[in-house]
Scaffold this active site. Structure first.
Site, short mmCIF file in Angstrom:
data_model
loop_
_atom_site.label_atom_id
_atom_site.label_comp_id
_atom_site.label_asym_id
_atom_site.label_seq_id
_atom_site.Cartn_x
_atom_site.Cartn_y
_atom_site.Cartn_z
N ASP A 251 25.56 38.30 55.04
CA ASP A 251 26.71 37.65 53.72
C ASP A 251 25.45 37.26 52.64
O ASP A 251 24.28 37.02 52.96
CB ASP A 251 27.48 36.45 54.36
CG ASP A 251 28.47 36.05 53.28
OD1 ASP A 251 29.68 36.54 53.57
OD2 ASP A 251 28.17 35.84 52.26
N CYS A 341 41.45 43.23 50.93
CA CYS A 341 42.10 42.37 50.62
C CYS A 341 42.65 42.36 49.21
O CYS A 341 43.15 41.36 48.55
CB CYS A 341 41.76 40.76 51.01
SG CYS A 341 40.13 40.42 49.96
N1 SAH Z 1 35.24 37.90 57.22
C1 SAH Z 1 35.06 36.62 56.59
C2 SAH Z 1 35.56 36.13 55.08
C3 SAH Z 1 34.86 37.32 54.10
S1 SAH Z 1 35.18 36.66 52.62
C4 SAH Z 1 35.99 35.51 57.55
O1 SAH Z 1 36.45 36.21 58.45
O2 SAH Z 1 36.10 34.39 57.28
C5 SAH Z 1 33.92 37.57 51.91
C6 SAH Z 1 32.32 37.33 51.89
O3 SAH Z 1 31.94 38.31 51.36
C7 SAH Z 1 31.88 36.03 51.26
O4 SAH Z 1 31.49 35.16 52.23
C8 SAH Z 1 30.97 36.42 50.13
O5 SAH Z 1 30.25 35.22 50.25
C9 SAH Z 1 30.51 37.78 50.76
N2 SAH Z 1 30.13 38.43 49.81
C10 SAH Z 1 30.55 38.84 48.89
N3 SAH Z 1 29.92 39.92 47.95
C11 SAH Z 1 28.92 40.17 48.97
C12 SAH Z 1 27.91 41.15 49.09
N4 SAH Z 1 27.81 42.36 48.16
N5 SAH Z 1 27.10 41.44 50.16
C13 SAH Z 1 27.11 40.60 50.90
N6 SAH Z 1 28.11 39.30 51.20
C14 SAH Z 1 28.93 39.33 50.13
#
Ligand code: SAH
Length: 397
Positions: A251, A341
């Site tokens: 992340d 989503c």
């Molecule tokens: N799978 C998680 C929810 C994901 S929400 C769960 O089950 O709770 C999307 C996540 O992607 C967020 O935490 C955000 O910080 C991260 N994110 C967004 N763009 C990103 C990128 N380019 N690389 C890595 N992480 C990213």
């Protein structure tokens, strides 16, 4: 006492059908004229072009969605009692459908007949989002109803980028009681998670994935798992509990990964079984491709790539990019649990994007399971736009 509407909307000829079929959104293009001078969020009558009464709606001149229907029966004037009944009915559906869940969405806006209102429950604490001018106008009333029905310890409010589209200012704060200063523990599918009622993303925890996490865990026995876009690692904890040999969270948020580490610890999962990598997923996947790194199961749960129609093409390219890379990183026979989503990316389009990804990755890919949002995020048949979360579990040969 029967109050009267602050104005009326007369629809264009031939534009009354969606309203009659109980679709709650009325776009500016469907409106012939507005009579009166309703404040943002005020109630208006909706009339067909021939003058026949159709519905009560909340009007917002600042929004593309100019009015949101709340009742189709002229006798149902939306007073405090009306909203109390709607909120009580929403809560009752969760008690019926998710009786054990300690963390769950209690109100899901239009799907529960309550435009603009999101209420998530985390044990004794509630997190509220008010996303339309109408919801904003009834916020104090909503809080009073929730307090009366549920007696929570706190109700906190969280903002959202969509408020801007409604002409609403950013918000954040406590609406009732005291927001816990520290993270609290919530339970999902028997696992425990830290979540921050007063901070974190969205309302603090992605509840819409609850049953998908349990579903994916069932395929994790002995697997080396990559959990990309992990946030606080909820999928990863489920994966290890499901027997995964090792899991890596990726992340870009260091705060999320810090909480992910605490979540492993909270569930008694030792550091030899997991790793957290703070990185951009697009870059990290390429890095692993160049290294020839392989996994048995990869979860891709990115944020919403498309927030407007104009972004659909770019979003599609983003989804294709991470998916073809993930397919390349899977051992033969590996599994890909891939989600989107973005409401604007239909399930059909998402499947086509994965098809394109499979062609580019030169892998033979089979869908073995379809995912959707949890049952506390229901979809009214008259309002299919509420179905925003889709996912495919794919076998990658
Ligand atoms: N799978 C998680 C929810 C994901 S929400 C769960 O089950 O709770 C999307 C996540 O992607 C967020 O935490 C955000 O910080 C991260 N994110 C967004 N763009 C990103 C990128 N380019 N690389 C890595 N992480 C990213």
């Amino acid at each position: 006492m029967r109050k009267s509407a602050a104005g009326r909307i007369v629809l264009q000829r031939g534009k009354d059908k969606p309203v009659r079929q109980r679709h709650p959104w009325i776009f500016s293009g469907a409106i012939q004229r507005l009579e009166g001078d309703p404040e943002p969020g005020a109630i208006v009558d909706v009339l067909a072009s021939d003058g026949s009464w159709l519905a009560y709606a909340e009007h917002n001149p600042a929004s593309q969605i100019r009015a949101r229907v709340i009742a189709w029966d002229q006798k149902s004037w939306p007073d405090a009692d009306f909203w109390r009944q709607r909120i009580a009915a929403s809560i009752e559906r969760r008690r019926q459908l998710l009786p054990q869940a300690q963390a769950r969405r209690l109100v899901f806006a239009d799907s529960d007949g309550i435009p603009g209102l999101i209420v998530d429950q985390y044990g004794e604490h509630l997190v509220l989002q008010s996303l339309t001018a109408g919801a904003e106008r009834r916020k104090a009333q909503t809080v009073a109803i929730l307090v009366d029905l549920l007696h929570p310890d706190s109700i906190s409010e969280r903002g959202d980028p969509v408020r801007k589209k409604e002409g609403l200012p950013p918000v954040e704060g406590t609406l009732w009681g005291t927001t816990p200063a520290e993270a609290i523990i919530v339970t999902e599918n028997g696992h425990r998670f830290w979540m921050d009622v007063g901070g974190g993303q969205k309302t603090g925890f992605y509840l819409d994935q609850a049953r998908n996490r349990a579903a994916v865990a069932a395929y994790c026995q002995g697997a080396e798992v990559l959990n990309a876009f992990s946030y606080t690692g909820a999928f990863a904890v489920h994966a290890l509990a499901g027997g995964a040999r090792h899991v890596i969270n990726v992340d870009s948020s260091s705060a999320a990964l810090k909480m992910a580490a605490a979540n492993f610890q909270l569930n008694g999962m030792g550091p030899e079984r997991w790793q957290n990598i703070e990185a951009d997923v697009f870059t990290q996947l390429r890095h692993w491709r160049d290294e020839g790194r392989q996994f048995d199961l990869i979860i891709l749960d990115p944020p919403k790539f498309a927030t407007s129609r104009r972004q659909i093409d770019r979003a599609a390219r983003g989804y294709k990019d991470i998916n073809w890379l993930a397919m390349r990183l899977l051992r033969p026979g590996g599994l890909l649990a891939s989600f989107s989503c973005s409401g604007l990316i239909s399930a059909d389009l998402f499947q086509k994007i994965l098809f394109g990804a499979a062609l580019d990755a030169r892998r033979e890919v089979r869908i073995i399971r379809h995912f959707s949002q949890a049952s506390d995020h229901p979809v009214l048949l008259s309002f299919p736009q509420a179905a925003y979360l889709k996912g495919l579990l794919c076998h990658v040969a």
